[in-house]
Design an enzyme around this catalytic site. Structure first.
Site, PDB file in Angstrom:
ATOM      1  NE  ARG A  55       0.228   1.078   3.245  1.00 58.94           N
ATOM      2  CZ  ARG A  55       1.318   1.938   3.452  1.00 58.94           C
ATOM      3  NH1 ARG A  55       2.232   2.003   3.655  1.00 58.94           N
ATOM      4  NH2 ARG A  55       0.569   3.819   3.510  1.00 58.94           N
ATOM      5  N   GLY A  56       0.261   2.456   0.210  1.00 60.37           N
ATOM      6  CA  GLY A  56       1.125   4.061  -0.169  1.00 60.37           C
ATOM      7  C   GLY A  56       1.255   3.906  -1.954  1.00 60.37           C
ATOM      8  CB  ALA A  57       0.453   6.718  -3.823  1.00 62.83           C
ATOM      9  NE  ARG A  98      -6.348   0.548  -1.423  1.00 61.36           N
ATOM     10  CZ  ARG A  98      -5.678   1.654  -0.226  1.00 61.36           C
ATOM     11  NH1 ARG A  98      -4.257   1.131  -0.299  1.00 61.36           N
ATOM     12  NH2 ARG A  98      -6.509   2.155   0.479  1.00 61.36           N
ATOM     13  CD  GLN A 205      -3.597   2.968   6.995  1.00 61.53           C
ATOM     14  OE1 GLN A 205      -3.025   3.290   7.952  1.00 61.53           O
ATOM     15  NE2 GLN A 205      -3.750   2.788   5.897  1.00 61.53           N
ATOM     16  CG  ASP A 246      -3.346   7.570  -1.605  1.00 62.01           C
ATOM     17  OD1 ASP A 246      -3.384   8.454  -0.469  1.00 62.01           O
ATOM     18  OD2 ASP A 246      -3.124   7.268  -1.471  1.00 62.01           O
ATOM     19  CG  ASN A 256      -2.077  11.490   2.754  1.00 61.85           C
ATOM     20  OD1 ASN A 256      -2.083  10.598   1.994  1.00 61.85           O
ATOM     21  ND2 ASN A 256      -2.508  11.964   3.985  1.00 61.85           N
ATOM     22  CE  LYS A 257      -5.070   5.688   4.569  1.00 65.31           C
ATOM     23  NZ  LYS A 257      -6.414   4.470   4.200  1.00 65.31           N
TER      24      LYS A 257
HETATM   25  O1  MRU Z   1      -4.516   2.675   2.575  1.00 68.56           O
HETATM   26  P1  MRU Z   1      -3.240   3.221   1.867  1.00 68.56           P
HETATM   27  O2  MRU Z   1      -2.138   3.030   3.687  1.00 68.56           O
HETATM   28  O3  MRU Z   1      -2.606   2.958   0.931  1.00 68.56           O
HETATM   29  O4  MRU Z   1      -3.389   5.010   2.378  1.00 68.56           O
HETATM   30  C1  MRU Z   1      -1.773   5.396   1.998  1.00 68.56           C
HETATM   31  C2  MRU Z   1      -1.685   6.745   2.091  1.00 68.56           C
HETATM   32  O5  MRU Z   1      -2.485   7.468   2.222  1.00 68.56           O
HETATM   33  C3  MRU Z   1       0.003   7.689   1.899  1.00 68.56           C
HETATM   34  O6  MRU Z   1      -0.085   9.049   3.151  1.00 68.56           O
HETATM   35  C4  MRU Z   1      -0.596   8.142   0.074  1.00 68.56           C
HETATM   36  O7  MRU Z   1      -0.530   6.577  -0.433  1.00 68.56           O
HETATM   37  C5  MRU Z   1       0.870   8.674  -0.343  1.00 68.56           C
HETATM   38  S1  MRU Z   1       2.434   6.777  -0.023  1.00 68.56           S
HETATM   39  C6  MRU Z   1       4.377   8.340  -0.383  1.00 68.56           C
END
Ligand code: MRU
Length: 361
Positions: A55-57, A98, A205, A246, A256-257
Site C-alpha cells: 500500500r501507499g501510492a 483501488r 498505518q 494519493d 490523502n489518508k
Molecule cells: O490506504 P493506504 O495505506 O494505501 O494509504 C496511504 C496514504 O494515504 C499515503 O499517505 C499515500 O499513499 C502516500 S504514500 C507515499
C-alpha cells in the site's frame, strides 16, 4: 518468514523474475511479523493491493508495474493482437483494485504504452521492454523520493518537530518515502528532528508502519492518537506537517489518508505549515478539483472490530469508513515534488512543475 532483520533492509516491493513473481513485505502483518510473500497470479496481485498488503501510492504503482509485467510474461502467444487483448484484460483487472491512488493507473498506463508503441516488435521483445519499464518505474521512484527529500529539507531546520499522518514512508515507496524523505535525509545530516506519528485509524498505518520504520531507523519518533494533534500543536511542539498523498488535483486539492484534512485544519489554527509531498506521478492534472477524486469506501469491520480482541461497536450500527479525505488547497503551504516546491496558486505552479518535468526529458 523473515524474522529479526531490520525492516529498512528489506525491499518493500521487488521483482523475482526467475520465479515470475512480485515479492512484497506483507504490511498487514507488521510490525510484529515480517513476512515476505510472492505474488504470481492476477488474483494474488489484486488481493495484495486491495487488502493493503502492499500500500501507499508509489509502492502500489511499483507493484502494479511488476504485476502487469509478470502477467504479460505468462501470456502464451506470438500474435500481437491476442497478446494485447489479454494484456488489456489483466491491466483493467489490476486497475480495479483501488480507486484513489492515481499511481496505480499511472503505472499501468505507462506499461500499456510500451505495448502500444512497439506493435512492430515480436511479443518476446515486447515482454523484454515491459520488464525494463517496470524496473525503471521502481528506479525512478527512488530518485524521485530522494529529490522530494532534498526540497523538503529546505523547509525545516535542525531540531524541528514534524508531524506526519498515515505512512508515506519507505514502506509506501521503494526507499526514503515521500513525507519521510526529508526526515531520513535530515537524519543523515544530524538534524535531530522530533517526529510525531499519528496512529491513523482505522488501519493504523501510523502506529504499525511509520512509528515502526522511523523507530527502526533511530529517528526520535513519538506515537500519538489521531485526536492528539491539536494538543501537540498548541504546545508548540510541531514546526511543520509533512504528509504524502494519493492524488493531487490540478487546483492543489490533495487526497490523502482519512484524517489528513483534520490535521490541516488544526495546523491552520496553530499556524503550522502543511506540506504535501507528492511525486509528479501522484499529481493528476486531468482531475480539476478534489471534488472529482473518487474516494475509496472500505468495510465497516475495519472500524468496529478488526484491531480489537472483542468487537468495540454495537452490532448493526451504521459505519462510515472512507479511506481518504481531500485537504483543500487553501490549507496547504506547499506541494513538494521532485521538480521543486509548488506554492499557491496551484493551478499555475503545478503547470510549471510539469513544464520543468517536460524540459528535463
Ligand atoms: O490506504 P493506504 O495505506 O494505501 O494509504 C496511504 C496514504 O494515504 C499515503 O499517505 C499515500 O499513499 C502516500 S504514500 C507515499
Amino acid at each position: 518468514m523473515e524474522q529479526m532483520k531490520n525492516i529498512m533492509d528489506i525491499d518493500t516491493v521487488s521483482l523475482d523474475d526467475a520465479n515470475s513473481a512480485v515479492v512484497i513485505i506483507d504490511q498487514t502483518k507488521l510490525p510484529e511479523t515480517i513476512e515476505i510473500i510472492s505474488l504470481k497470479t492476477a488474483q494474488e496481485i489484486w488481493d495484495a493491493i486491495y487488502l493493503l498488503r502492499v500500500r501507499g501510492a508509489p509502492a502500489i504503482g511499483v507493484a502494479a508495474g511488476y504485476g502487469i509485467y509478470v502477467l504479460a510474461k505468462g501470456i502464451e502467444t506470438e500474435d500481437y493482437d491476442t497478446f494485447y487483448a489479454e494484456f488489456k484484460k489483466q491491466k483493467d483487472y489490476l486497475n480495479s483494485s483501488r480507486p484513489t491512488a492515481v499511481n496505480l493507473s499511472w503505472a499501468l498506463n505507462r506499461m500499456e504504452q510500451v505495448v502500444l508503441n512497439n506493435k512492430d516488435k515480436s511479443v518476446a521483445e515486447i515482454k523484454a521492454l515491459l520488464k525494463a519499464e517496470s524496473i525503471e518505474i521502481q528506479d525512478e521512484d527512488i530518485r524521485v523520493c530522494k529529490a522530494i527529500g532534498e526540497y523538503g529539507l529546505t523547509l525545516v531546520k535542525p531540531g524541528d518537530g514534524i508531524l506526519t499522518h498515515c505512512n508515506a514512508g519507505k514502506l509506501a515507496t521503494s526507499k526514503y518515502g515521500t513525507a519521510t524523505a526529508p526526515i531520513y535525509l535530515g537524519q543523515e545530516k544530524g538534524y535531530n528532528f522530533r517526529v510525531f506519528a499519528d496512529e491513523t485509524r482505522p488501519l493504523l498505518q501510523g502506529a504499525r508502519l511509520t512509528a515502526f520504520e522511523l523507530h527502526s531507523s533511530g529517528v526520535d519518533v513519538t506515537l500519538i492518537c489521531d485526536n492528539m494533534s491539536a494538543m501537540v500543536m498548541k504546545n508548540g511542539w510541531v514546526d511543520a506537517v509533512f504528509v504524502g498523498c494519493d492524488r493531487v488535483a490540478a487546483n492543489g486539492d490533495a487526497a490523502n489518508k482519512i484524517g489528513t484534512s483534520v490535521v490541516a485544519a488544526v495546523a491552520k489554527q496553530y499556524g503550522v505549515p502543511v506540506y504535501i509531498c507528492a511525486p509528479t506521478s501522484t499529481i493528476d492534472m486531468n482531475t480539476p478539483t478534489g471534488a472529482e477524486i473518487e474516494i475509496e469506501q472500505r468495510k465497516a469491520e475495519e472500524v468496529t472490530e478488526m484491531w480489537y480482541k472483542e468487537r468495540m461497536a454495537p452490532r448493526g450500527v451504521k459505519v462510515f469508513n472512507p479511506a481518504f479525505d481531500v485537504t483543500d488547497h487553501e490549507l496547504i503551504a506547499g506541494i513538494v515534488t521532485e521538480f521543486g516546491i509548488a506554492r499557491a496558486p496551484y493551478t499555475e505552479s503545478l503547470k510549471e512543475i510539469f513544464a520543468k518535468k517536460e524540459s528535463s526529458k
